[in-house]
Design a protein around this motif. Structure first.
Motif, PDB file in Angstrom:
ATOM      1  N   GLU A  13       0.838  -1.200   0.000  1.00 27.18           N
ATOM      2  CA  GLU A  13       0.000   0.000   0.000  1.00 27.18           C
ATOM      3  C   GLU A  13       0.874   1.251   0.000  1.00 27.18           C
ATOM      4  OE1 GLU A  13      -3.931  -1.811   2.307  1.00 27.18           O
ATOM      5  OE2 GLU A  13      -2.516  -0.548   3.410  1.00 27.18           O
ATOM      6  N   LEU A  14       1.961   1.213   0.764  1.00 30.33           N
ATOM      7  CA  LEU A  14       2.879   2.342   0.810  1.00 30.33           C
ATOM      8  C   LEU A  14       3.550   2.552  -0.549  1.00 30.33           C
ATOM      9  CD1 LEU A  14       4.340   4.542   2.425  1.00 30.33           C
ATOM     10  CD2 LEU A  14       6.035   2.816   3.047  1.00 30.33           C
ATOM     11  N   ALA A  15       4.017   1.477  -1.164  1.00 37.50           N
ATOM     12  CA  ALA A  15       4.658   1.584  -2.477  1.00 37.50           C
ATOM     13  C   ALA A  15       3.706   2.195  -3.493  1.00 37.50           C
ATOM     14  CB  ALA A  15       5.125   0.210  -2.953  1.00 37.50           C
ATOM     15  N   ASP A  16       2.484   1.743  -3.496  1.00 34.33           N
ATOM     16  CA  ASP A  16       1.494   2.262  -4.433  1.00 34.33           C
ATOM     17  C   ASP A  16       1.212   3.740  -4.161  1.00 34.33           C
ATOM     18  OD1 ASP A  16       0.276   1.271  -6.661  1.00 34.33           O
ATOM     19  OD2 ASP A  16      -1.651   0.974  -5.650  1.00 34.33           O
ATOM     20  N   GLN A  17       1.087   4.084  -2.903  1.00 32.59           N
ATOM     21  CA  GLN A  17       0.813   5.469  -2.512  1.00 32.59           C
ATOM     22  C   GLN A  17       1.960   6.390  -2.951  1.00 32.59           C
ATOM     23  OE1 GLN A  17       0.733   5.881   1.724  1.00 32.59           O
ATOM     24  NE2 GLN A  17       0.029   7.977   1.676  1.00 32.59           N
ATOM     25  N   LEU A  18       3.182   5.979  -2.669  1.00 34.94           N
ATOM     26  CA  LEU A  18       4.339   6.798  -3.032  1.00 34.94           C
ATOM     27  C   LEU A  18       4.485   6.909  -4.537  1.00 34.94           C
ATOM     28  CD1 LEU A  18       6.984   5.434  -0.501  1.00 34.94           C
ATOM     29  CD2 LEU A  18       5.670   7.553  -0.349  1.00 34.94           C
ATOM     30  N   GLY A  19       4.335   5.814  -5.235  1.00 37.32           N
ATOM     31  CA  GLY A  19       4.491   5.811  -6.681  1.00 37.32           C
ATOM     32  C   GLY A  19       3.483   6.705  -7.380  1.00 37.32           C
ATOM     33  N   LYS A  20       2.243   6.632  -6.977  1.00 37.53           N
ATOM     34  CA  LYS A  20       1.206   7.432  -7.631  1.00 37.53           C
ATOM     35  C   LYS A  20       1.407   8.925  -7.397  1.00 37.53           C
ATOM     36  CE  LYS A  20      -2.322   3.921  -7.863  1.00 37.53           C
ATOM     37  NZ  LYS A  20      -3.515   3.353  -7.268  1.00 37.53           N
ATOM     38  N   LYS A  21       1.802   9.305  -6.205  1.00 41.95           N
ATOM     39  CA  LYS A  21       2.025  10.728  -5.927  1.00 41.95           C
ATOM     40  C   LYS A  21       3.193  11.265  -6.736  1.00 41.95           C
ATOM     41  CE  LYS A  21       0.254  10.960  -1.228  1.00 41.95           C
ATOM     42  NZ  LYS A  21       0.617  11.118   0.177  1.00 41.95           N
ATOM     43  N   ARG A  22       4.266  10.508  -6.790  1.00 38.48           N
ATOM     44  CA  ARG A  22       5.477  10.972  -7.442  1.00 38.48           C
ATOM     45  C   ARG A  22       5.348  10.917  -8.956  1.00 38.48           C
ATOM     46  NH1 ARG A  22       9.607  12.980  -9.093  1.00 38.48           N
ATOM     47  NH2 ARG A  22      11.695  12.650  -8.318  1.00 38.48           N
ATOM     48  N   TYR A  23       4.678   9.918  -9.488  1.00 38.55           N
ATOM     49  CA  TYR A  23       4.602   9.743 -10.932  1.00 38.55           C
ATOM     50  C   TYR A  23       3.983  10.963 -11.615  1.00 38.55           C
ATOM     51  CZ  TYR A  23       4.159   7.496 -15.425  1.00 38.55           C
ATOM     52  OH  TYR A  23       4.290   7.190 -16.756  1.00 38.55           O
ATOM     53  N   HIS A  24       3.035  11.567 -10.994  1.00 37.10           N
ATOM     54  CA  HIS A  24       2.356  12.710 -11.601  1.00 37.10           C
ATOM     55  C   HIS A  24       3.152  14.006 -11.479  1.00 37.10           C
ATOM     56  CE1 HIS A  24      -1.066  10.311 -12.576  1.00 37.10           C
ATOM     57  NE2 HIS A  24      -1.127   9.882 -11.335  1.00 37.10           N
ATOM     58  N   LYS A  25       4.322  13.941 -10.825  1.00 31.77           N
ATOM     59  CA  LYS A  25       5.155  15.135 -10.682  1.00 31.77           C
ATOM     60  C   LYS A  25       6.545  14.888 -11.243  1.00 31.77           C
ATOM     61  CE  LYS A  25       2.604  16.880  -6.783  1.00 31.77           C
ATOM     62  NZ  LYS A  25       2.621  17.465  -5.472  1.00 31.77           N
ATOM     63  N   LEU A  26       6.623  14.167 -12.346  1.00 31.44           N
ATOM     64  CA  LEU A  26       7.915  13.889 -12.958  1.00 31.44           C
ATOM     65  C   LEU A  26       8.535  15.175 -13.492  1.00 31.44           C
ATOM     66  CD1 LEU A  26       7.119  10.607 -14.888  1.00 31.44           C
ATOM     67  CD2 LEU A  26       8.373  10.861 -12.753  1.00 31.44           C
ATOM     68  N   THR A  27       9.834  15.267 -13.349  1.00 30.28           N
ATOM     69  CA  THR A  27      10.562  16.446 -13.813  1.00 30.28           C
ATOM     70  C   THR A  27      11.412  16.069 -15.031  1.00 30.28           C
ATOM     71  OG1 THR A  27      12.489  15.970 -12.446  1.00 30.28           O
ATOM     72  CG2 THR A  27      10.709  17.275 -11.434  1.00 30.28           C
ATOM     73  N   ASP A  28      11.995  17.092 -15.663  1.00 30.60           N
ATOM     74  CA  ASP A  28      12.909  16.835 -16.773  1.00 30.60           C
ATOM     75  C   ASP A  28      14.088  15.987 -16.302  1.00 30.60           C
ATOM     76  OD1 ASP A  28      11.339  18.236 -18.536  1.00 30.60           O
ATOM     77  OD2 ASP A  28      12.482  20.094 -18.371  1.00 30.60           O
ATOM     78  N   ARG A  29      14.533  16.242 -15.085  1.00 29.19           N
ATOM     79  CA  ARG A  29      15.642  15.458 -14.527  1.00 29.19           C
ATOM     80  C   ARG A  29      15.250  13.987 -14.378  1.00 29.19           C
ATOM     81  NH1 ARG A  29      20.427  16.437 -11.186  1.00 29.19           N
ATOM     82  NH2 ARG A  29      20.844  14.473 -10.170  1.00 29.19           N
TER      83      ARG A  29
END
Length: 156
Positions: A13-29
């Motif tokens: 559940e934690l992995a899914d939560q972290l992944g979904k939040k971060r995926y939508h804020k991908l940067t050029d880096r």
């Protein structure tokens, strides 16, 4: 509580939560790191040109003769490959995070495919229960812990 002390359901559940939040804020880096993996692993970033000496050296340093999952000799399973524990398609910012890389045999890599780690553990538990403990032992707990810290720092 350390991630290693959490049960499987909480970890996933934690992995899914972290992944979904971060995926939508991908940067050029993030995307640059994603491409770096291809250049680090393959000559000119092209698998047709073969692997780089640097990636070969890394594989040599981080593996022995046997796949950590199936326990078979790599040569009996069509060789070894670098795999992302958390798939780079879902976690592109982790493409060059070496805590996310491991060396497994070609057969296990193909079976794992692009499964999220929790899907992979579940798959192995259901279909190859004799190999489940090896998969569980390779669980990317430290990587998930670092994601948790990163998310806290970024305020996600």
């Amino acid at each position: 509580m350390k991630l290693t002390d959490r049960d499987l359901k909480e970890l996933f559940e934690l992995a899914d939560q972290l992944g979904k939040k971060r995926y939508h804020k991908l940067t050029d880096r993030d995307f640059e790191n994603y491409r770096k993996f291809d250049y680090w692993r393959y000559i000119n970033g092209n698998s047709e040109c073969g692997t780089t000496q640097e990636s070969k050296d890394w594989v040599e340093k981080h593996s022995n003769w046997y796949c950590p999952i199936c326990g078979e000799n790599y040569s009996a399973k069509n060789g070894k490959t670098i795999d992302h524990k958390l798939p780079r398609a879902q976690y592109p910012w982790l493409a060059m995070n070496f805590m996310n890389l491991w060396v497994i045999c070609q057969a296990c890599n193909q079976e794992k495919g692009e499964k999220h780690w929790y899907e992979y553990e579940h798959y192995m538990f259901v279909r190859h229960s004799e190999l489940y403990l090896a998969v569980k032992a390779a669980r990317p707990s430290q990587l998930l812990e670092s994601l948790k810290d990163e998310n806290n720092r970024r305020g996600y």
